[in-house]
Design an enzyme around this catalytic site. Structure first.
Site, PDB file in Angstrom:
ATOM      1  N   ASN A  50      41.761  49.078  22.105  1.00 55.19           N
ATOM      2  CA  ASN A  50      42.813  50.767  21.470  1.00 55.19           C
ATOM      3  C   ASN A  50      42.523  51.098  22.955  1.00 55.19           C
ATOM      4  O   ASN A  50      42.244  51.876  23.188  1.00 55.19           O
ATOM      5  CB  ASN A  50      42.457  50.873  20.398  1.00 55.19           C
ATOM      6  CG  ASN A  50      42.902  52.371  20.108  1.00 55.19           C
ATOM      7  OD1 ASN A  50      43.631  52.601  20.539  1.00 55.19           O
ATOM      8  ND2 ASN A  50      42.055  53.264  19.380  1.00 55.19           N
ATOM      9  N   LYS A  70      44.608  54.496  23.282  1.00 55.83           N
ATOM     10  CA  LYS A  70      44.494  55.461  23.043  1.00 55.83           C
ATOM     11  C   LYS A  70      45.918  55.848  24.161  1.00 55.83           C
ATOM     12  O   LYS A  70      46.824  55.479  24.177  1.00 55.83           O
ATOM     13  CB  LYS A  70      43.402  56.493  23.566  1.00 55.83           C
ATOM     14  CG  LYS A  70      42.977  54.639  22.151  1.00 55.83           C
ATOM     15  CD  LYS A  70      40.949  56.487  22.314  1.00 55.83           C
ATOM     16  CE  LYS A  70      39.750  54.941  21.822  1.00 55.83           C
ATOM     17  NZ  LYS A  70      38.811  56.349  20.937  1.00 55.83           N
ATOM     18  N   HIS A  82      43.033  55.855  12.214  1.00 51.58           N
ATOM     19  CA  HIS A  82      41.466  55.561  12.486  1.00 51.58           C
ATOM     20  C   HIS A  82      41.614  57.124  13.162  1.00 51.58           C
ATOM     21  O   HIS A  82      42.045  58.625  12.674  1.00 51.58           O
ATOM     22  CB  HIS A  82      42.980  55.172  14.423  1.00 51.58           C
ATOM     23  CG  HIS A  82      41.545  55.389  15.713  1.00 51.58           C
ATOM     24  ND1 HIS A  82      41.238  56.646  16.233  1.00 51.58           N
ATOM     25  CD2 HIS A  82      41.054  54.209  16.343  1.00 51.58           C
ATOM     26  CE1 HIS A  82      39.762  56.319  17.230  1.00 51.58           C
ATOM     27  NE2 HIS A  82      40.123  55.188  16.790  1.00 51.58           N
ATOM     28  N   GLU A 113      40.649  59.376  14.509  1.00 58.07           N
ATOM     29  CA  GLU A 113      41.144  60.007  15.215  1.00 58.07           C
ATOM     30  C   GLU A 113      42.825  60.985  15.037  1.00 58.07           C
ATOM     31  O   GLU A 113      42.851  62.297  14.953  1.00 58.07           O
ATOM     32  CB  GLU A 113      41.556  59.958  17.002  1.00 58.07           C
ATOM     33  CG  GLU A 113      40.124  60.156  17.735  1.00 58.07           C
ATOM     34  CD  GLU A 113      40.594  58.263  19.083  1.00 58.07           C
ATOM     35  OE1 GLU A 113      41.484  58.257  19.262  1.00 58.07           O
ATOM     36  OE2 GLU A 113      39.225  58.704  19.227  1.00 58.07           O
ATOM     37  N   GLU A 145      34.118  51.478  12.063  1.00 59.66           N
ATOM     38  CA  GLU A 145      34.001  52.722  13.073  1.00 59.66           C
ATOM     39  C   GLU A 145      33.318  53.689  13.035  1.00 59.66           C
ATOM     40  O   GLU A 145      33.990  54.893  12.417  1.00 59.66           O
ATOM     41  CB  GLU A 145      35.714  52.820  13.653  1.00 59.66           C
ATOM     42  CG  GLU A 145      36.698  51.754  14.215  1.00 59.66           C
ATOM     43  CD  GLU A 145      37.246  52.017  15.621  1.00 59.66           C
ATOM     44  OE1 GLU A 145      37.485  51.300  16.827  1.00 59.66           O
ATOM     45  OE2 GLU A 145      37.926  52.940  15.420  1.00 59.66           O
ATOM     46  N   GLY A 177      33.725  56.691  21.060  1.00 60.33           N
ATOM     47  CA  GLY A 177      33.739  57.266  22.544  1.00 60.33           C
ATOM     48  C   GLY A 177      31.873  58.087  22.971  1.00 60.33           C
ATOM     49  O   GLY A 177      32.635  59.101  24.105  1.00 60.33           O
ATOM     50  N   SER A 181      32.232  52.211  20.986  1.00 61.98           N
ATOM     51  CA  SER A 181      31.661  51.809  22.270  1.00 61.98           C
ATOM     52  C   SER A 181      30.871  50.350  22.179  1.00 61.98           C
ATOM     53  O   SER A 181      30.184  50.531  23.156  1.00 61.98           O
ATOM     54  CB  SER A 181      29.880  53.141  22.514  1.00 61.98           C
ATOM     55  OG  SER A 181      31.016  54.188  22.316  1.00 61.98           O
ATOM     56  N   GLY A 211      37.927  50.662  22.435  1.00 57.39           N
ATOM     57  CA  GLY A 211      38.570  51.886  23.572  1.00 57.39           C
ATOM     58  C   GLY A 211      38.408  51.993  25.056  1.00 57.39           C
ATOM     59  O   GLY A 211      38.762  51.014  25.559  1.00 57.39           O
TER      60      GLY A 211
HETATM   61  C1  PEP Z   1      38.468  53.283  18.938  1.00 54.56           C
HETATM   62  O1  PEP Z   1      38.779  54.194  19.484  1.00 54.56           O
HETATM   63  O2  PEP Z   1      38.399  52.478  18.723  1.00 54.56           O
HETATM   64  C2  PEP Z   1      36.852  52.879  19.622  1.00 54.56           C
HETATM   65  C3  PEP Z   1      36.112  52.409  19.275  1.00 54.56           C
HETATM   66  O3  PEP Z   1      36.827  54.326  20.974  1.00 54.56           O
HETATM   67  P1  PEP Z   1      35.306  53.510  21.884  1.00 54.56           P
HETATM   68  O4  PEP Z   1      35.019  52.318  21.747  1.00 54.56           O
HETATM   69  O5  PEP Z   1      35.833  53.735  23.026  1.00 54.56           O
HETATM   70  O6  PEP Z   1      34.100  53.873  21.235  1.00 54.56           O
END
Ligand code: PEP
Length: 247
Positions: free
Chosen positions: A9, A11, A94, A96, A165, A171, A209, A230
């Protein structure tokens, strides 16, 4: 699940030159992949990325899809439009989008419906906030989020991908332990099984992460069928290590 699925992803990151460099670095290693791989890119780059990945081992994904079919919805992109660019996956719900754009469980369920109707696989994100986890509400929250999508999509439910998630892990560099993630994945698997006899074919991804060092242990859990990645998806070496961990 015989083949894991690793989805990047991006973003709101990338740019024409950056995208081409990253994708070419990934594609140079793709002959060795055993996992399914996809990248969910900013919509303005769907055309560029489609051109680069066409016929390759990388599938194209979007980061969102409109809940509407067509019409006066300035700035939105319909499922049919995504399909025009060869889009295979669309992330829906998501955290966000839930947090910054006020998306409700009902909106997410409708978006999943729009994607499925256009032949796009929705990657349905669910996950609890830190406050909800600390209040012991993790299962209740993820089950409620998934139930809305199951309710709206009935017999098509085996065609979706689910991504667990935990919001507090996205993040932040904080990852759920493999045991914590597995526990929630097992709950989601049971919920899918209760809804469809074909639930075994649903990939349940972990996201939050995931990186080159923790991917192997997470992906070794029985109900973790892949990752939604991400930050680490923006560095070819890191993303390649995660793909390699998914054997
Ligand atoms: C995401 O945005 O779906 C995500 C998992 O981000 P990150 O890996 O940066 O935590």
């Amino acid at each position: 699940m015989s083949q894991k699925l690793i989805v990047g992803n991006w973003k709101m990151n990338g740019g024409a030159e950056f995208n081409a460099t990253l994708l070419n670095a990934l594609l140079s290693q793709s002959a060795q992949w055993q996992a399914l791989v996809a990248v969910c890119v900013p919509s303005v780059y769907l055309g560029q990325v489609q051109h680069i990945v066409q016929g390759s081992a990388i599938a194209l994904g979007a980061q969102d899809v409109s809940a509407h079919e067509a019409g006066a919805y300035t700035g939105e992109i319909s499922a049919a439009m995504l399909k025009d660019f060869g889009t295979r996956y669309a992330i829906v719900g998501h955290s966000e989008r839930r947090q910054y754009h006020g998306e409700t469980d009902a909106t997410v369920a409708t978006k999943a419906q729009r994607a499925l109707a256009a032949g796009i696989t929705p990657i349905v994100c669910v996950g609890e906030t830190l406050e909800e986890r600390e209040a012991g509400r993790t299962e209740e929250v993820v089950k409620r989020q998934l139930a809305a999508v199951i309710h709206a999509n009935g017999h098509c439910i085996s065609e979706i991908v689910v991504a667990y998630e935990p919001v507090w892990a996205i993040g932040t560099g904080k990852t759920a332990t493999p045991e914590m993630a597995q526990q929630v994945h097992a709950v989601l698997r049971a919920q899918l099984h209760a809804a469809s006899e074909k639930a075994d074919r649903v990939h349940i991804l972990y996201g939050g992460s995931m990186n080159a060092s923790n991917a192997q242990q997470l992906l070794a859990q029985p109900d973790i069928d892949g990752g939604l990645v991400g930050g680490a998806a923006l560095k070819s070496a890191d993303f390649l290590s995660i793909i390699a961990a998914a054997q």
